[in-house]
Scaffold this motif. Structure first.
Motif, mmCIF file in Angstrom:
data_model
loop_
_atom_site.group_PDB
_atom_site.id
_atom_site.type_symbol
_atom_site.label_atom_id
_atom_site.label_comp_id
_atom_site.label_asym_id
_atom_site.label_seq_id
_atom_site.Cartn_x
_atom_site.Cartn_y
_atom_site.Cartn_z
ATOM 1 N N ASN A 183 -98.738 -18.096 33.853
ATOM 2 C CA ASN A 183 -98.939 -16.613 34.479
ATOM 3 C C ASN A 183 -100.625 -16.284 34.493
ATOM 4 O OD1 ASN A 183 -99.726 -13.826 34.520
ATOM 5 N ND2 ASN A 183 -97.685 -13.175 33.780
ATOM 6 N N THR A 184 -101.035 -16.023 35.911
ATOM 7 C CA THR A 184 -102.244 -15.972 35.902
ATOM 8 C C THR A 184 -103.149 -14.830 35.020
ATOM 9 O OG1 THR A 184 -102.035 -14.956 38.222
ATOM 10 C CG2 THR A 184 -102.422 -17.301 38.225
ATOM 11 N N ALA A 185 -102.217 -13.829 35.034
ATOM 12 C CA ALA A 185 -102.869 -12.472 34.296
ATOM 13 C C ALA A 185 -102.774 -12.819 32.837
ATOM 14 C CB ALA A 185 -101.920 -11.217 34.686
ATOM 15 N N THR A 186 -101.938 -13.508 32.231
ATOM 16 C CA THR A 186 -101.973 -13.609 30.866
ATOM 17 C C THR A 186 -102.449 -14.974 30.165
ATOM 18 O OG1 THR A 186 -99.598 -14.199 31.020
ATOM 19 C CG2 THR A 186 -100.186 -11.970 30.671
ATOM 20 N N GLY A 187 -102.286 -15.928 31.022
ATOM 21 C CA GLY A 187 -102.481 -17.359 30.637
ATOM 22 C C GLY A 187 -101.318 -17.927 30.018
ATOM 23 N N GLN A 188 -100.140 -17.125 29.878
ATOM 24 C CA GLN A 188 -99.039 -17.783 29.299
ATOM 25 C C GLN A 188 -98.170 -18.823 30.129
ATOM 26 O OE1 GLN A 188 -97.238 -14.032 28.600
ATOM 27 N NE2 GLN A 188 -97.856 -13.988 26.333
ATOM 28 N N LEU A 189 -97.517 -19.815 29.297
ATOM 29 C CA LEU A 189 -96.950 -20.830 29.984
ATOM 30 C C LEU A 189 -95.710 -19.961 30.428
ATOM 31 C CD1 LEU A 189 -96.384 -23.820 30.555
ATOM 32 C CD2 LEU A 189 -95.250 -23.885 28.635
ATOM 33 N N THR A 190 -95.232 -20.412 31.638
ATOM 34 C CA THR A 190 -94.104 -19.742 32.251
ATOM 35 C C THR A 190 -92.943 -20.795 32.485
ATOM 36 O OG1 THR A 190 -95.106 -19.696 34.573
ATOM 37 C CG2 THR A 190 -95.352 -17.676 33.298
ATOM 38 N N SER A 191 -93.210 -21.926 32.859
ATOM 39 C CA SER A 191 -92.140 -22.849 33.132
ATOM 40 C C SER A 191 -92.774 -24.271 33.084
ATOM 41 C CB SER A 191 -91.555 -22.727 34.519
ATOM 42 O OG SER A 191 -92.419 -22.810 35.662
ATOM 43 N N VAL A 192 -91.906 -25.197 32.880
ATOM 44 C CA VAL A 192 -92.187 -26.603 32.796
ATOM 45 C C VAL A 192 -91.100 -27.341 33.482
ATOM 46 C CG1 VAL A 192 -92.504 -28.656 31.391
ATOM 47 C CG2 VAL A 192 -93.353 -26.414 30.499
#
Length: 88
Positions: free
Chosen positions: A4-13
């Motif tokens: 997620n570009t806003a949070t930096g959280q991994l969204t998928s692999v």
């Protein structure tokens, strides 16, 4: 991997020969909420109390729940791991 570009959280692999695993997060804490994979895989959800994980619930081919009591894990079913994926 996608973030997620806003949070930096991994969204998928993307896992070769297996599929895509997606991650969701609690909006108020940022802790991992669920991890889901392609059809035929077990999904997990983590329950939190403040910053402490208190339980993990698995749904799919290997359902179950793992609770934290103090520092000892106890299982409510035969599912005992932090592993998810295809089951041959």
């Amino acid at each position: 991997m996608r973030y997620n570009t806003a949070t930096g959280q991994l969204t998928s692999v993307d896992v070769p020969d297996d599929g895509t695993y997606a991650y969701t997060y609690y909006p108020t804490t940022g802790h991992v909420d669920t991890v889901t994979g392609p059809a035929g895989t077990t999904a997990i959800q983590t329950l939190w109390q403040s910053d402490l994980p208190v339980a993990t619930i698995a749904t799919g081919p290997v359902p179950g729940r793992v609770d934290v009591t103090g520092t000892v894990w106890r299982t409510a079913t035969t599912w005992t791991g932090w592993w998810w994926g295809r089951h041959a």
